[in-house]
Design an enzyme around this catalytic site. Structure first.
Site, PDB file in Angstrom:
ATOM      1  N   ARG A  90      38.201 -43.680 -29.138  1.00  0.00           N
ATOM      2  CA  ARG A  90      38.043 -44.554 -28.031  1.00  0.00           C
ATOM      3  C   ARG A  90      37.147 -45.753 -28.477  1.00  0.00           C
ATOM      4  O   ARG A  90      36.059 -45.574 -29.099  1.00  0.00           O
ATOM      5  CB  ARG A  90      37.296 -43.952 -26.829  1.00  0.00           C
ATOM      6  CG  ARG A  90      37.460 -44.934 -25.660  1.00  0.00           C
ATOM      7  CD  ARG A  90      36.260 -44.453 -24.590  1.00  0.00           C
ATOM      8  NE  ARG A  90      36.086 -45.441 -23.333  1.00  0.00           N
ATOM      9  CZ  ARG A  90      35.188 -45.400 -22.549  1.00  0.00           C
ATOM     10  NH1 ARG A  90      34.392 -44.564 -22.755  1.00  0.00           N
ATOM     11  NH2 ARG A  90      35.286 -46.475 -21.743  1.00  0.00           N
ATOM     12  N   ARG A 240      25.151 -50.637 -12.152  1.00  0.00           N
ATOM     13  CA  ARG A 240      25.594 -52.276 -12.590  1.00  0.00           C
ATOM     14  C   ARG A 240      25.685 -52.931 -11.306  1.00  0.00           C
ATOM     15  O   ARG A 240      26.269 -52.310 -10.200  1.00  0.00           O
ATOM     16  CB  ARG A 240      26.718 -52.289 -13.503  1.00  0.00           C
ATOM     17  CG  ARG A 240      26.694 -51.560 -14.745  1.00  0.00           C
ATOM     18  CD  ARG A 240      27.536 -52.089 -15.620  1.00  0.00           C
ATOM     19  NE  ARG A 240      27.739 -51.132 -16.741  1.00  0.00           N
ATOM     20  CZ  ARG A 240      28.816 -50.269 -16.995  1.00  0.00           C
ATOM     21  NH1 ARG A 240      29.905 -50.437 -16.332  1.00  0.00           N
ATOM     22  NH2 ARG A 240      28.842 -49.810 -18.133  1.00  0.00           N
ATOM     23  N   GLU A 383      41.849 -39.665 -19.878  1.00  0.00           N
ATOM     24  CA  GLU A 383      41.773 -40.683 -21.142  1.00  0.00           C
ATOM     25  C   GLU A 383      42.012 -40.011 -22.356  1.00  0.00           C
ATOM     26  O   GLU A 383      42.592 -40.818 -23.416  1.00  0.00           O
ATOM     27  CB  GLU A 383      40.459 -41.649 -21.001  1.00  0.00           C
ATOM     28  CG  GLU A 383      40.250 -42.481 -19.717  1.00  0.00           C
ATOM     29  CD  GLU A 383      38.850 -42.733 -19.310  1.00  0.00           C
ATOM     30  OE1 GLU A 383      38.193 -41.962 -18.954  1.00  0.00           O
ATOM     31  OE2 GLU A 383      38.646 -43.988 -19.466  1.00  0.00           O
TER      32      GLU A 383
END
Ligand code: ADP
Length: 396
Positions: A90, A240, A383
Site C-alpha cells: 500500500r 483531523r 483493501e
C-alpha cells in the site's frame, strides 16, 4: 500463487498472506512498536491468534520477523519464503503519475520518494516497507498500489483549487484524494450486489474509519472526493478537522501559533477528539454522549452533519444517484451514525429501514426500505484483498 500484502506505517507493519486466485487468507497480522524496546507481533492463522513479544529495531528487522512467523513450524503456513512470489504494497501518495497499480522499479521508487513531500507522514514509511521487502524477498515481484490512483479520473473542475493557477503549475497543489483502494473496492462490490456492471452505476461511497472520506463515483469512476492535497480536507475525522476556513490559520498564526503547532492541531488534536475533548474513538464518544456529555453529542452531530452535507453535494454532482455505501470501522459498525447521516433524505430518494439498519453490522447488507429509490448498503471494505487482486494481475 502466494502473495504477501504489506501496509507499512511509521512504527507498524500490517500484513496478509493470500493464496491467489482463490483469495484465501493463509495468515495475517500486525507488527507494532517498531523501533521501540519491545515490539508486539499479533499473528493469526488457521483461526488461531498468537501474540508474540519481539524486538524489531527497524522495518527490515520487522519484515524478517513477519517472514519468520510465516515459515516457523508452530505459527507458519508456508515451508519456505521462496513460496511468496509477489508482494503488494500500500502506498498512500502516487501524485498524478500513477493511475493504477504498478510493478515497482527504480523509477517508481524515485516517484514515491518525490511524493513524500506531499505525504510526509505516509510515503516514507511505505518506502521503508518496500525496501525491506525487496531485501528479504529479492526474487518476488514487488507491486505498489496507490491510495490516490482511483481518483486520477477526477476532472479538473473538481481538482483545481481556486488559488492562482500557477500554484498548481509550479507545485502541483490540487485535490488528489485518498482511500482510493477502498472506495473502488466497495463501489465495484456495490455494482455486483445490484447485478450491474462496474461502469453501470452512480454511487456515493462513505469510508468512515479513523480517517474519513467520501467519494462520488459516476459510471464506475471517481469524479470527486472529499480529501484534497492531503488527507486533512473534507469530513470530520477521529483527530483531523476536515473542512474549515483557511483564514483561521492566518488568524491563529498572528496569535502566536507556529506552523508546526497548527499542523499538529489540525491533524492530531481536532475532529471528534478536538470537539468533544473526550475521545477520537466513535465507541467512547457514543458512550459519553449517551451518559449526557453534551460536547461528545455535539461532536457526533457535527460528524454526521458533515457527511450528510457531502451526500447532498455529491448527489448534485452525479446528477443521478443509484446507491450510497457505508464502509470502514464506523460505516460498518455504527447504525446510529448511518441513520443520522441519511435522516430526512427522502427528497433525494433515500428511505432507511430502521430494523435492517440496526441488524446490518460487519456484514454486507441493504439498509433501505423496499420503496427507497436510492439503495443504501453496508459493505465491509477489504483493501488488502484489493491489493492482492491487483498484485496477482500484474505478477501473473
Ligand atoms: P482505520 O481507519 O485506522 O483503518 P477503522 O476502519 O478500523 O480504522 O475504524 C476505526 C473507527 O471505527 C473508530 O472510530 C472506532 O471507534 C470505530 N468503530 C469500531 N467499532 C465500532 C462500533 N461497534 N461502533 C461504533 N464505532 C465503531
Amino acid at each position: 500463487m502466494k502473495i504477501l500484502v504489506i501496509n507499512a506505517g511509521s512504527s507498524s507493519i500490517k500484513y496478509q498472506l493470500f493464496e491467489m486466485p482463490q483469495e484465501t487468507v493463509l495468515a495475517k497480522g500486525l507488527l507494532e512498536k517498531i523501533g521501540e524496546e519491545t515490539s508486539k507481533l499479533t499473528h493469526s492463522f488457521d483461526s488461531k491468534t498468537q501474540k508474540i513479544k519481539t524486538k524489531a529495531a527497524d522495518h527490515s528487522a520487522g519484515i524478517k520477523i513477519i517472514l519468520d512467523a510465516l515459515v516457523e513450524p508452530q505459527t507458519g503456513v508456508i515451508k519456505d519464503i521462496s513460496e511468496i512470489k509477489a508482494v503488494g504494497h500500500r502506498v498512500v501518495h502516487g501524485g498524478e503519475a500513477f493511475t493504477d497499480s504498478v510493478i515497482i522499479n527504480d523509477k517508481v521508487i524515485a516517484s514515491i520518494e518525490k511524493f513524500a513531500d506531499l505525504a510526509p507522514l505516509h510515503n516514507p514509511p511505505n518506502l521503508t516497507g518496500i525496501r525491506a521487502a525487496q531485501k528479504s524477498l529479492p526474487d518476488a515481484v514487488q507491486v505498489a498500489c496507490f491510495d490516490t490512483a482511483f481518483h486520477t479520473t477526477i476532472p479538473q473542475v473538481a481538482y483545481i483549487y481556486a488559488l492562482p493557477y500557477e500554484i498548481y503549475e509550479k507545485f502541483r497543489v490540487r485535490r488528489y484524494g485518498f482511500h482510493g483502494t477502498s472506495h473502488k473496492y466497495v463501489a465495484r462490490r456495490c455494482a455486483a450486489i445490484m447485478g450491474k456492471g462496474k461502469y453501470d452505476i452512480n454511487v456515493i461511497t462513505c469510508h468512515l474509519g479513523n480517517g474519513c472520506s467520501i467519494t462520488a463515483v459516476k459510471a464506475g469512476k471517481s469524479i470527486d472526493t472529499s480529501m484534497g492535497l492531503t488527507p486533512l480536507e473534507g469530513l470530520v475525522m477521529g483527530t483531523r478537522s476536515g473542512d474549515f476556513d483557511p483564514a483561521i490559520l492566518f488568524y491563529l498564526s498572528e496569535k502566536g501559533y507556529s506552523t508546526e503547532e497548527l499542523n499538529n492541531m489540525c491533524n492530531k488534536k481536532s475532529g471528534l477528539l478536538g470537539i468533544s475533548g473526550v475521545s477520537n474513538d466513535m465507541r467512547n464518544l457514543r458512550e459519553q454522549a449517551q451518559a449526557g456529555n453534551e460536547r461528545a453529542q455535539l461532536a457526533f452531530d457535527i460528524f454526521c452533519y458533515r457527511i450528510k452535507k457531502y451526500i447532498g453535494a455529491y448527489t448534485a454532482a452525479l446528477g443521478k444517484l443509484d446507491a450510497i455505501v457505508f464502509t470502514g470501522g464506523i460505516g460498518e459498525n455504527a447504525p446510529d451514525v448511518r441513520a443520522q447521516c441519511c435522516n430526512d433524505l427522502e427528497q433525494i430518494g433515500v428511505s432507511i429501514d430502521p430494523a435492517a439498519n440496526v441488524e446490518t453490522n460487519r456484514v454486507e447488507g441493504l439498509i433501505t426500505s423496499a420503496d427507497s429509490r436510492v439503495k443504501v448498503y453496508v459493505i465491509p471494505t477489504n483493501e488488502e484483498l484489493a491489493i492482492a487482486q491487483d498484485t496477482f494481475k500484474l505478477a501473473k
